[in-house]
Design an enzyme around this catalytic site. Structure first.
Site, PDB file in Angstrom:
ATOM      1  N   ASP A   8      -8.145 -39.255  -5.075  1.00 34.82           N
ATOM      2  CA  ASP A   8      -8.252 -39.903  -6.380  1.00 34.82           C
ATOM      3  C   ASP A   8      -9.226 -41.083  -6.366  1.00 34.82           C
ATOM      4  O   ASP A   8      -9.043 -42.050  -5.617  1.00 34.82           O
ATOM      5  CB  ASP A   8      -6.888 -40.423  -6.825  1.00 34.82           C
ATOM      6  N   GLU A  39      -9.320 -38.349 -11.817  1.00 39.25           N
ATOM      7  CA  GLU A  39      -8.471 -38.671 -12.963  1.00 39.25           C
ATOM      8  C   GLU A  39      -8.196 -40.165 -13.153  1.00 39.25           C
ATOM      9  O   GLU A  39      -7.709 -40.561 -14.212  1.00 39.25           O
ATOM     10  CB  GLU A  39      -7.146 -37.916 -12.866  1.00 39.25           C
ATOM     11  N   ASN A  40      -8.508 -40.989 -12.154  1.00 34.64           N
ATOM     12  CA  ASN A  40      -8.324 -42.443 -12.284  1.00 34.64           C
ATOM     13  C   ASN A  40      -9.652 -43.189 -12.261  1.00 34.64           C
ATOM     14  O   ASN A  40      -9.691 -44.398 -12.038  1.00 34.64           O
ATOM     15  CB  ASN A  40      -7.444 -42.983 -11.156  1.00 34.64           C
ATOM     16  N   ASN A  67      -2.366 -35.878 -13.901  1.00 33.89           N
ATOM     17  CA  ASN A  67      -1.545 -36.350 -15.016  1.00 33.89           C
ATOM     18  C   ASN A  67      -2.213 -37.402 -15.890  1.00 33.89           C
ATOM     19  O   ASN A  67      -1.779 -37.634 -17.019  1.00 33.89           O
ATOM     20  CB  ASN A  67      -0.200 -36.886 -14.502  1.00 33.89           C
ATOM     21  N   HIS A  68      -3.283 -38.051 -15.405  1.00 37.76           N
ATOM     22  CA  HIS A  68      -3.972 -39.050 -16.223  1.00 37.76           C
ATOM     23  C   HIS A  68      -5.210 -38.487 -16.920  1.00 37.76           C
ATOM     24  O   HIS A  68      -6.001 -39.254 -17.487  1.00 37.76           O
ATOM     25  CB  HIS A  68      -4.379 -40.255 -15.371  1.00 37.76           C
ATOM     26  N   HIS A 153      -2.087 -31.722  -7.151  1.00 36.53           N
ATOM     27  CA  HIS A 153      -1.870 -33.099  -7.577  1.00 36.53           C
ATOM     28  C   HIS A 153      -0.371 -33.301  -7.773  1.00 36.53           C
ATOM     29  O   HIS A 153       0.216 -32.764  -8.717  1.00 36.53           O
ATOM     30  CB  HIS A 153      -2.629 -33.339  -8.891  1.00 36.53           C
ATOM     31  N   HIS A 178      -2.858 -37.612  -5.602  1.00 36.06           N
ATOM     32  CA  HIS A 178      -1.962 -38.332  -6.494  1.00 36.06           C
ATOM     33  C   HIS A 178      -1.290 -39.553  -5.877  1.00 36.06           C
ATOM     34  O   HIS A 178      -1.117 -40.555  -6.554  1.00 36.06           O
ATOM     35  CB  HIS A 178      -0.875 -37.432  -7.092  1.00 36.06           C
ATOM     36  N   HIS A 180      -2.317 -41.651  -3.613  1.00 33.75           N
ATOM     37  CA  HIS A 180      -3.282 -42.703  -3.290  1.00 33.75           C
ATOM     38  C   HIS A 180      -3.100 -43.256  -1.877  1.00 33.75           C
ATOM     39  O   HIS A 180      -3.660 -44.306  -1.548  1.00 33.75           O
ATOM     40  CB  HIS A 180      -3.221 -43.861  -4.299  1.00 33.75           C
TER      41      HIS A 180
END
Length: 271
Positions: A8, A39-40, A67-68, A153, A178, A180
Site C-alpha cells: 500500500d 488505494e491510500n 477498501n479505500h 487485500h 492492507h 501496512h
C-alpha cells in the site's frame, strides 16, 4: 520472469518512494512486471487519476486497490476507462472496472494481475475464493498466462494464508496487502506459488501505519475523536516482495522481501 509487488502506497511520502525507485529497479534488476497497491496514495485515502498517471509514467504496469478505492469519487471514471487500475474482483456485479488485467510483455507473453479483497474484519463482499476461481477459469498458468500475480487485500492473516494454499500451484504468487506492516514469511508454498502474508506499505515508517503518530496515538489514549488522520511526511520506504518465475511453468523460483529507503533495514531484489 522477474516481478515486483509493492504494498500500500501511503500519501506523498509513499508515492515519492515508489516513483523515484521503480525506474532504477526495473533497469538494474531486469523487472518484467511492477504492480503497486495504490488505494491510500491520495493523502492516505483513495487514489486519483493524476496519481495513476504518475505511477504509469514511472514504469508501473498495474495498480491494485482495496477498501479505500472509492474515497475519491472521481476515480470511478478512471476505473471504467483504464484497465491498468484494478478493483477487487469480488466487488458486487455492476461495480465499475475489473478485478483482473492481462499485462502484455515486450516478448508477447501475458502476465495476469488479480485483485481480491478478503472478508474477515472487512466489508461484506462476495466470496474472494469464488472470485479467484472465476478468474482462473479464464486465465490458466502455463497455458494462456505466463504468470499470474494475486494481491489479496485483507486484515486477517489466516484468510490470506488460506488463499495462498487454496491457489498454490495455480498462480505464480499470492501477496497480501492492507495491514501496512511487512510480514517475515516470504516463501514458496509446496505447490510452487510464491507467498507473503503482507507486503507492507510504501510510506514513512516513523508513523502509525503511515499516518502522523501524534494524532493516531491520541485516539488510542483518549478514546475520543480527534483531528483527522493525515499521512506522515518523513522519508518513505519502498516495501514489497520480489518473485522470479519459471518460464515454462509460471511457478515461483525465488521469493524475497524488498525494503528500500527510510527506517527499515534495506533488502534489495536478488540479482
Amino acid at each position: 520472469m522477474r516481478m515486483l509487488f509493492c504494498g500500500d502506497v501511503v500519501g506523498r511520502s509513499g508515492r515519492e518512494a515508489v516513483t523515484s525507485r521503480i525506474p532504477v529497479l526495473r533497469r538494474r534488476h531486469g523487472l518484467d512486471l511492477v504492480v503497486v497497491n495504490g488505494e491510500n496514495a491520495a493523502a492516505g485515502f483513495g487514489i486519483t487519476e493524476a496519481i495513476c498517471r504518475e505511477f504509469f509514467a514511472a514504469g508501473i504496469d498495474a495498480v491494485t486497490t482495496g477498501n479505500h478505492l472509492f474515497d475519491k469519487r472521481e476515480i470511478v471514471a478512471t476505473l471504467a476507462s483504464d484497465p491498468r487500475l484494478l478493483r477487487p474482483a469480488n466487488f458486487p456485479a455492476g461495480t465499475p472496472g475489473s478485478g483482473a488485467y492481462a499485462v502484455p510483455t515486450g516478448d508477447g507473453r501475458r502476465v495476469v494481475v488479480v485483485n481480491l479483497m478478503a472478508r474477515l474484519f472487512m466489508d461484506a463482499l462476495d466470496c474472494p475464493f469464488a472470485a479467484a476461481e472465476a478468474v482462473l477459469a479464464e486465465h490458466r498458468l502455463g497455458q494462456n498466462a505466463a504468470a499470474i500475480l494475486v494481491d489479496l487485500h485483507g486484515e486477517a492473516t489466516s484468510e490470506k494464508m488460506a488463499m495462498g494454499h487454496h491457489l498454490d500451484g495455480r498462480v505464480s504468487a499470492v501477496f497480501g496487502s492492507h495491514s501496512h506492516v511487512p510480514t517475515a514469511d516470504a516463501q514458496i508454498l509446496p505447490g510452487g506459488t510464491g507467498y507473503q502474508t503482507d507486503a507492507g506499505m510504501c510510506g514513512d515508517y516513523d508513523s502509525v501505519i503511515g499516518m502522523k503518530k501524534e494524532a493516531a496515538v491520541a485516539r488510542f489514549v483518549r478514546k475520543v475523536p480527534g483531528e483527522r488522520l493525515s499521512p506522515a511526511e518523513g522519508e518513505g520506504t519502498l516495501c514489497g516482495v520480489f518473485v522470479e518465475t519459471d518460464d515454462a511453468s509460471g511457478l515461483a523460483l525465488r521469493v524475497a522481501p524488498v525494503r528500500l529507503g527510510g527506517r527499515l533495514a534495506e533488502a534489495y531484489p536478488p540479482d
